[in-house]
Design a protein around this motif. Structure first.
Motif, PDB file in Angstrom:
ATOM      1  N   GLY A   1      -1.542  12.781   3.835  1.00 17.98           N
ATOM      2  CA  GLY A   1      -0.314  12.936   3.077  1.00 17.98           C
ATOM      3  C   GLY A   1       0.329  11.635   2.648  1.00 17.98           C
ATOM      4  N   TYR A   2      -0.377  10.522   2.796  1.00 15.33           N
ATOM      5  CA  TYR A   2       0.160   9.232   2.357  1.00 15.33           C
ATOM      6  C   TYR A   2      -0.364   8.925   0.955  1.00 15.33           C
ATOM      7  CZ  TYR A   2      -4.411   7.391   3.707  1.00 15.33           C
ATOM      8  OH  TYR A   2      -5.768   7.171   3.823  1.00 15.33           O
ATOM      9  N   SER A   3       0.347   8.050   0.263  1.00 16.44           N
ATOM     10  CA  SER A   3       0.020   7.800  -1.142  1.00 16.44           C
ATOM     11  C   SER A   3      -0.825   6.552  -1.331  1.00 16.44           C
ATOM     12  CB  SER A   3       1.302   7.671  -1.971  1.00 16.44           C
ATOM     13  OG  SER A   3       1.996   6.486  -1.647  1.00 16.44           O
ATOM     14  N   VAL A   4      -1.630   6.591  -2.388  1.00 22.34           N
ATOM     15  CA  VAL A   4      -2.290   5.401  -2.931  1.00 22.34           C
ATOM     16  C   VAL A   4      -1.896   5.319  -4.404  1.00 22.34           C
ATOM     17  CG1 VAL A   4      -4.209   5.437  -1.313  1.00 22.34           C
ATOM     18  CG2 VAL A   4      -4.394   6.718  -3.439  1.00 22.34           C
ATOM     19  N   THR A   5      -1.844   4.108  -4.927  1.00 17.40           N
ATOM     20  CA  THR A   5      -1.426   3.903  -6.316  1.00 17.40           C
ATOM     21  C   THR A   5      -2.502   3.140  -7.065  1.00 17.40           C
ATOM     22  OG1 THR A   5       0.895   3.815  -5.603  1.00 17.40           O
ATOM     23  CG2 THR A   5       0.400   2.986  -7.804  1.00 17.40           C
ATOM     24  N   PHE A   6      -2.806   3.591  -8.281  1.00 18.84           N
ATOM     25  CA  PHE A   6      -3.851   2.956  -9.087  1.00 18.84           C
ATOM     26  C   PHE A   6      -3.526   3.185 -10.561  1.00 18.84           C
ATOM     27  CE2 PHE A   6      -5.086   7.099  -7.380  1.00 18.84           C
ATOM     28  CZ  PHE A   6      -5.193   7.857  -8.547  1.00 18.84           C
ATOM     29  N   ASP A   7      -4.242   2.476 -11.418  1.00 19.78           N
ATOM     30  CA  ASP A   7      -4.097   2.681 -12.858  1.00 19.78           C
ATOM     31  C   ASP A   7      -4.984   3.830 -13.297  1.00 19.78           C
ATOM     32  OD1 ASP A   7      -2.332   0.590 -13.083  1.00 19.78           O
ATOM     33  OD2 ASP A   7      -3.862  -0.880 -13.656  1.00 19.78           O
ATOM     34  N   ASP A   8      -4.406   4.780 -14.041  1.00 15.06           N
ATOM     35  CA  ASP A   8      -5.196   5.899 -14.522  1.00 15.06           C
ATOM     36  C   ASP A   8      -5.964   5.514 -15.782  1.00 15.06           C
ATOM     37  OD1 ASP A   8      -3.412   5.995 -16.650  1.00 15.06           O
ATOM     38  OD2 ASP A   8      -2.338   7.762 -15.913  1.00 15.06           O
ATOM     39  N   LYS A   9      -6.625   6.477 -16.417  1.00 17.27           N
ATOM     40  CA  LYS A   9      -7.472   6.171 -17.571  1.00 17.27           C
ATOM     41  C   LYS A   9      -6.662   5.709 -18.780  1.00 17.27           C
ATOM     42  CE  LYS A   9      -9.137  10.311 -17.470  1.00 17.27           C
ATOM     43  NZ  LYS A   9      -9.947  11.527 -17.759  1.00 17.27           N
ATOM     44  N   GLN A  10      -5.332   5.971 -18.796  1.00 14.61           N
ATOM     45  CA  GLN A  10      -4.473   5.462 -19.872  1.00 14.61           C
ATOM     46  C   GLN A  10      -3.843   4.113 -19.519  1.00 14.61           C
ATOM     47  OE1 GLN A  10      -4.041   8.955 -19.002  1.00 14.61           O
ATOM     48  NE2 GLN A  10      -5.491   9.356 -20.665  1.00 14.61           N
TER      49      GLN A  10
ATOM     50  N   GLY B   1      -4.416  16.737   8.496  1.00 20.03           N
ATOM     51  CA  GLY B   1      -3.609  15.531   8.626  1.00 20.03           C
ATOM     52  C   GLY B   1      -2.538  15.510   7.557  1.00 20.03           C
ATOM     53  N   PHE B   2      -1.256  15.552   7.989  1.00 16.05           N
ATOM     54  CA  PHE B   2      -0.157  15.612   7.028  1.00 16.05           C
ATOM     55  C   PHE B   2       1.049  14.893   7.607  1.00 16.05           C
ATOM     56  CE2 PHE B   2       3.397  18.003   4.886  1.00 16.05           C
ATOM     57  CZ  PHE B   2       3.144  17.549   3.599  1.00 16.05           C
ATOM     58  N   ALA B   3       1.063  13.576   7.451  1.00  9.65           N
ATOM     59  CA  ALA B   3       2.201  12.739   7.820  1.00  9.65           C
ATOM     60  C   ALA B   3       2.676  12.074   6.527  1.00  9.65           C
ATOM     61  CB  ALA B   3       1.795  11.690   8.853  1.00  9.65           C
ATOM     62  N   PRO B   4       3.490  12.774   5.728  1.00  6.90           N
ATOM     63  CA  PRO B   4       3.741  12.364   4.337  1.00  6.90           C
ATOM     64  C   PRO B   4       4.517  11.057   4.215  1.00  6.90           C
ATOM     65  CG  PRO B   4       5.187  14.175   4.981  1.00  6.90           C
ATOM     66  CD  PRO B   4       4.212  14.006   6.090  1.00  6.90           C
ATOM     67  N   LEU B   5       3.955  10.137   3.437  1.00  8.67           N
ATOM     68  CA  LEU B   5       4.586   8.847   3.170  1.00  8.67           C
ATOM     69  C   LEU B   5       4.335   8.455   1.713  1.00  8.67           C
ATOM     70  CD1 LEU B   5       3.416   6.785   6.293  1.00  8.67           C
ATOM     71  CD2 LEU B   5       5.712   7.719   5.931  1.00  8.67           C
ATOM     72  N   ARG B   6       5.396   8.171   0.970  1.00  7.17           N
ATOM     73  CA  ARG B   6       5.239   7.536  -0.346  1.00  7.17           C
ATOM     74  C   ARG B   6       5.321   6.043  -0.124  1.00  7.17           C
ATOM     75  NH1 ARG B   6       9.132   9.687  -4.689  1.00  7.17           N
ATOM     76  NH2 ARG B   6      10.668   8.394  -3.597  1.00  7.17           N
ATOM     77  N   LEU B   7       4.238   5.344  -0.375  1.00  8.51           N
ATOM     78  CA  LEU B   7       4.112   3.936  -0.014  1.00  8.51           C
ATOM     79  C   LEU B   7       4.200   3.032  -1.234  1.00  8.51           C
ATOM     80  CD1 LEU B   7       1.098   4.415   2.401  1.00  8.51           C
ATOM     81  CD2 LEU B   7       3.472   3.964   3.078  1.00  8.51           C
ATOM     82  N   PRO B   8       4.759   1.829  -1.084  1.00 11.43           N
ATOM     83  CA  PRO B   8       4.727   0.861  -2.178  1.00 11.43           C
ATOM     84  C   PRO B   8       3.293   0.543  -2.582  1.00 11.43           C
ATOM     85  CG  PRO B   8       6.230   0.152  -0.431  1.00 11.43           C
ATOM     86  CD  PRO B   8       5.466   1.331   0.105  1.00 11.43           C
ATOM     87  N   ALA B   9       3.073   0.324  -3.859  1.00  7.10           N
ATOM     88  CA  ALA B   9       1.724   0.102  -4.376  1.00  7.10           C
ATOM     89  C   ALA B   9       1.058  -1.116  -3.740  1.00  7.10           C
ATOM     90  CB  ALA B   9       1.762  -0.044  -5.893  1.00  7.10           C
ATOM     91  N   ASP B  10       1.866  -2.105  -3.342  1.00  8.59           N
ATOM     92  CA  ASP B  10       1.286  -3.349  -2.829  1.00  8.59           C
ATOM     93  C   ASP B  10       1.214  -3.395  -1.310  1.00  8.59           C
ATOM     94  OD1 ASP B  10       3.991  -3.461  -2.375  1.00  8.59           O
ATOM     95  OD2 ASP B  10       4.269  -5.510  -3.120  1.00  8.59           O
ATOM     96  N   LEU B  11       1.524  -2.309  -0.622  1.00  6.21           N
ATOM     97  CA  LEU B  11       1.454  -2.301   0.835  1.00  6.21           C
ATOM     98  C   LEU B  11       0.040  -1.960   1.272  1.00  6.21           C
ATOM     99  CD1 LEU B  11       3.109  -2.537   3.489  1.00  6.21           C
ATOM    100  CD2 LEU B  11       3.341  -0.045   3.415  1.00  6.21           C
TER     101      LEU B  11
END
Length: 447
Positions: A187-196, A405-415
């Motif tokens: 439930g944690y986030s990852v950040t990336f550039d999409d196809k656009q 597994g569900f420990a929800p976290l919205r994380l900064p992209a650079d962490l």
């Protein structure tokens, strides 16, 4: 407490309390060395008991042995005829060397808008989210949709033998009627550039985890004087076995959760992959890449060595510790390969073993987790993944309980999140704790 203070306490939400509780828990040293040393979980368990009884709940504290304490509380749901849900976290943490850290790992200091300390991500952050939401539920008088069995468990960092496995073996009745569970590392986030070329967040929901085989290799040979040639040297035999095992290439296999993750990520970023090469796609996972790479195949990593007692004495034995993780269905094959590679002069001892897990990325529970995340982050994606490590869900599986597994976290992209598990300078952003408290609250209201 004054009437005004009582009214104010009654208005507290999980989001209001989650940082305080996280700091309080981190401040209690529950280091688990895995060899009987350490303070144990009793002090943290007593803290949890106080927080639960304060809001009118009736938890139980159980010790598998003195100091090794777990806490369980059952919360009645609106529909107790439905199978219940276990919501659990572990109270122990791996040790931390203060000399390696920027801050005292047990001071729970707030720095750079994060709570720092051992357990900040593994997993006193989730413990705090659970405890804060259970307190809010109890104060409000609301009932969850179904019965909840909430657990704060001992000994997960050493395989759960004095925690989850002991509870399942000795107190299985505590989990009567429970069919599903949620716990850590999902439930944690990852950040990336999409196809656009736009930033996209995806939340990785853990639906599977690898099995564990902690092994000890014992090489045998002929003892002798260090000045005399010896073609039966146990140290050399062990070194040769280590070299063979370390050089072995474990074949790739993409289990269903891994395949769904890679397919979903490929669609989002516009990068294809093959069964032999997913490296370009994996680059987009950032800090989660290590977790995912560990699920593409079985693994075997040496972690400790022990041999000899004097510089000029060739020892009769030499030993090494080996941490093996296997994909679902691969256990027998992995053990066969390890024994063959170890060779005729090396015995393989199993110190700890636990099963692999694999659950479907569908159904009412998954829908509740997904909708809770998207309600707080509408533009995000939710993808399944397999955990390369293990959780207490393995023990609950013995009771037929399906774990996620569900420990929800919205994380900064650079962490760089994943390396902080068992790493130095472990920390969790305040904003992530607040987000997680809100998402978990939504989930518990709809599960």
């Amino acid at each position: 407490m004054s009437d005004q203070q009582t009214r104010d306490a009654g208005n507290l939400t999980a989001e209001d309390e989650v940082v305080r509780i996280c700091q309080d828990l981190i401040g209690i040293d529950t280091s688990n060395y895995g060899d009987g040393r350490g303070p144990g979980e009793r002090k943290a368990a007593e803290y949890v008991m106080t927080e639960l009884t304060e809001v009118g709940l009736d938890p139980v504290l159980l010790e598998s042995e003195p100091g090794r304490a777990s806490v369980i509380v059952r919360i009645e749901g609106e529909d107790s005829t439905r199978p219940g849900l276990a919501v659990h976290g572990h109270l122990d943490v791996v040790p931390a060397n203060p000399d390696d850290w920027q801050v005292d790992p047990f001071a729970a200091e707030i720095k750079d808008d994060c709570v720092w300390g051992r357990g900040a991500v593994d997993m006193k952050d989730m413990d705090a989210m659970i405890l804060a939401n259970v307190r809010e539920l109890a104060r409000s008088g609301r009932k969850p949709p179904r019965d909840l069995v909430v657990g704060f468990l001992a000994d997960e960092e050493a395989g759960g033998l004095k925690g989850s496995h002991w509870l399942v073996d000795k107190h299985a009745d505590l989990f009567d009627g429970v069919s599903e569970a949620i716990s850590e590392v999902g439930g944690y986030s990852v950040t990336f550039d999409d196809k656009q070329g736009q930033q996209q967040r995806a939340y990785l929901l853990q639906t599977a985890e690898k099995g564990i085989a902690w092994l000890r290799l014992h090489a045998h040979g002929r003892a002798g004087h260090g000045s005399v040639p010896n073609d039966e040297n146990a140290v050399v035999r062990l070194a040769e076995a280590i070299t063979r095992i370390n050089a072995h290439t474990w074949p790739r296999e993409y289990i269903a959760s891994v395949r769904q993750l890679l397919d979903g990520l490929s669609d989002l970023v516009g990068i294809s992959y093959t069964d032999d090469d997913a490296s370009a796609l994996m680059q987009r996972l950032g800090g989660a890449r290590g977790f995912v790479e560990g699920t593409l195949r079985d693994t075997a990593n040496f972690t400790m060595l022990d041999s000899g007692y004097k510089h000029n004495v060739i020892p009769q034995t030499a030993s090494a510790s080996l941490d093996c993780r296997f994909l679902p269905g691969h256990e027998d094959e992995l053990m066969s390969v390890i024994r063959e590679l170890a060779g005729e002069y090396v015995d393989v001892e199993v110190l700890h073993h636990d099963i692999a897990l694999d659950a479907p990325f569908e159904g009412r529970l998954v829908e509740a987790m997904t909708s809770s995340l998207l309600a707080e982050d509408p533009g995000a994606a939710v993808l399944p993944y397999c955990l390369s490590g293990g959780t207490d869900n393995k023990a609950l599986k013995k009771l037929g309980i399906v774990g996620y597994g569900f420990a929800p976290l919205r994380l900064p992209a650079d962490l760089d999140f994943a390396p902080m598990f068992h790493g130095i300078d472990e920390r969790v952003p305040l904003s992530s704790l607040h987000f997680g408290a809100r998402v978990l609250g939504r989930f518990l209201a709809t599960c």
